[in-house]
Write a protein that holds these residues in place. Structure first.
Motif, mmCIF file in Angstrom:
data_model
loop_
_atom_site.group_PDB
_atom_site.id
_atom_site.type_symbol
_atom_site.label_atom_id
_atom_site.label_comp_id
_atom_site.label_asym_id
_atom_site.label_seq_id
_atom_site.Cartn_x
_atom_site.Cartn_y
_atom_site.Cartn_z
ATOM 1 N N ARG A 247 -11.306 -3.838 -1.573
ATOM 2 C CA ARG A 247 -10.837 -2.704 -0.779
ATOM 3 C C ARG A 247 -11.597 -1.412 -1.071
ATOM 4 O O ARG A 247 -11.198 -0.333 -0.658
ATOM 5 C CB ARG A 247 -9.336 -2.519 -1.006
ATOM 6 N N ALA B 89 -9.067 -4.645 -5.891
ATOM 7 C CA ALA B 89 -9.640 -3.297 -5.777
ATOM 8 C C ALA B 89 -11.053 -3.351 -5.207
ATOM 9 O O ALA B 89 -11.393 -2.590 -4.291
ATOM 10 C CB ALA B 89 -9.636 -2.612 -7.140
ATOM 11 N N GLY C 250 0.808 -1.209 0.000
ATOM 12 C CA GLY C 250 0.000 0.000 0.000
ATOM 13 C C GLY C 250 0.846 1.266 0.000
ATOM 14 O O GLY C 250 2.070 1.217 0.176
ATOM 15 N N ILE D 294 -12.139 0.133 -3.999
ATOM 16 C CA ILE D 294 -11.595 0.966 -5.072
ATOM 17 C C ILE D 294 -12.412 0.656 -6.320
ATOM 18 O O ILE D 294 -12.349 -0.458 -6.844
ATOM 19 C CB ILE D 294 -10.100 0.672 -5.323
ATOM 20 N N SER E 55 -6.840 5.130 -5.464
ATOM 21 C CA SER E 55 -7.935 5.931 -4.921
ATOM 22 C C SER E 55 -7.592 7.415 -4.968
ATOM 23 O O SER E 55 -6.520 7.833 -4.535
ATOM 24 C CB SER E 55 -8.236 5.529 -3.478
ATOM 25 N N GLN F 236 -4.774 0.530 -3.350
ATOM 26 C CA GLN F 236 -5.167 1.763 -2.672
ATOM 27 C C GLN F 236 -4.491 2.999 -3.271
ATOM 28 O O GLN F 236 -4.979 4.116 -3.110
ATOM 29 C CB GLN F 236 -4.861 1.655 -1.177
ATOM 30 N N ASP G 225 -2.664 -4.713 -1.409
ATOM 31 C CA ASP G 225 -2.897 -3.383 -0.833
ATOM 32 C C ASP G 225 -2.453 -2.236 -1.738
ATOM 33 O O ASP G 225 -2.850 -1.096 -1.543
ATOM 34 C CB ASP G 225 -2.205 -3.255 0.532
ATOM 35 N N GLY H 129 -7.724 9.510 -0.971
ATOM 36 C CA GLY H 129 -6.757 9.553 0.122
ATOM 37 C C GLY H 129 -6.135 10.945 0.257
ATOM 38 O O GLY H 129 -5.821 11.588 -0.731
#
Length: 129
Positions: free
Chosen positions: A84, A81, A10, A86, A47, A44, A41, A50
């Motif tokens: 999580r 995705a 991530g 996304i 996205s 992320q 991860d 964030g």
């Protein structure tokens, strides 16, 4: 030389920064990147929601800028995705969610895109666990 690069960590993981610096070095050395694949991860990074504290580097924004500047193929594993949260516009509509948080330069697609990249690359490098 043609590289395929996979990131599994991530945006908070140091591996995300290492992968970005490696990708920059690849291009600055005159080599090519056939595909960037974001898995586990690392999805992320795609996205747009964030927000980093002002005193920290925004690795996700740096990835977006790097990919856009060099017009690279950046694939986000769709299964990872979705797990999580996304989603691009198409997946948001498909699953009846109220919004999307991923857009260009990211492309949501399957793990087969990584396999395809492995077939055409001279070298494959993976960052993260």
């Amino acid at each position: 030389m043609n590289f395929a690069i996979a990131l599994l960590a991530g945006p908070q993981d140091p591996a995300a920064r290492s992968a970005l610096e490696f990708a920059r070095a690849v291009l600055s050395s005159g080599h090519q990147i056939s595909r960037l694949f974001f898995y586990r991860d690392a999805v992320q990074v795609a996205s747009h929601l964030g927000v980093q504290p002002q005193d920290e580097q925004d690795v996700a924004a740096e990835w977006r800028q790097f990919i856009t500047d060099h017009q690279l193929d950046a694939v986000v594993c769709i299964a990872a995705a979705l797990r999580r949260g996304i989603l691009d516009e198409a997946e948001s509509a498909r699953w009846g969610r109220p919004a999307a948080n991923a857009a260009a330069p990211w492309v949501l697609s399957g793990l087969g895109q990584w396999v395809d990249a492995l077939q055409t690359a001279d070298r494959a490098v993976t960052f993260g666990t």
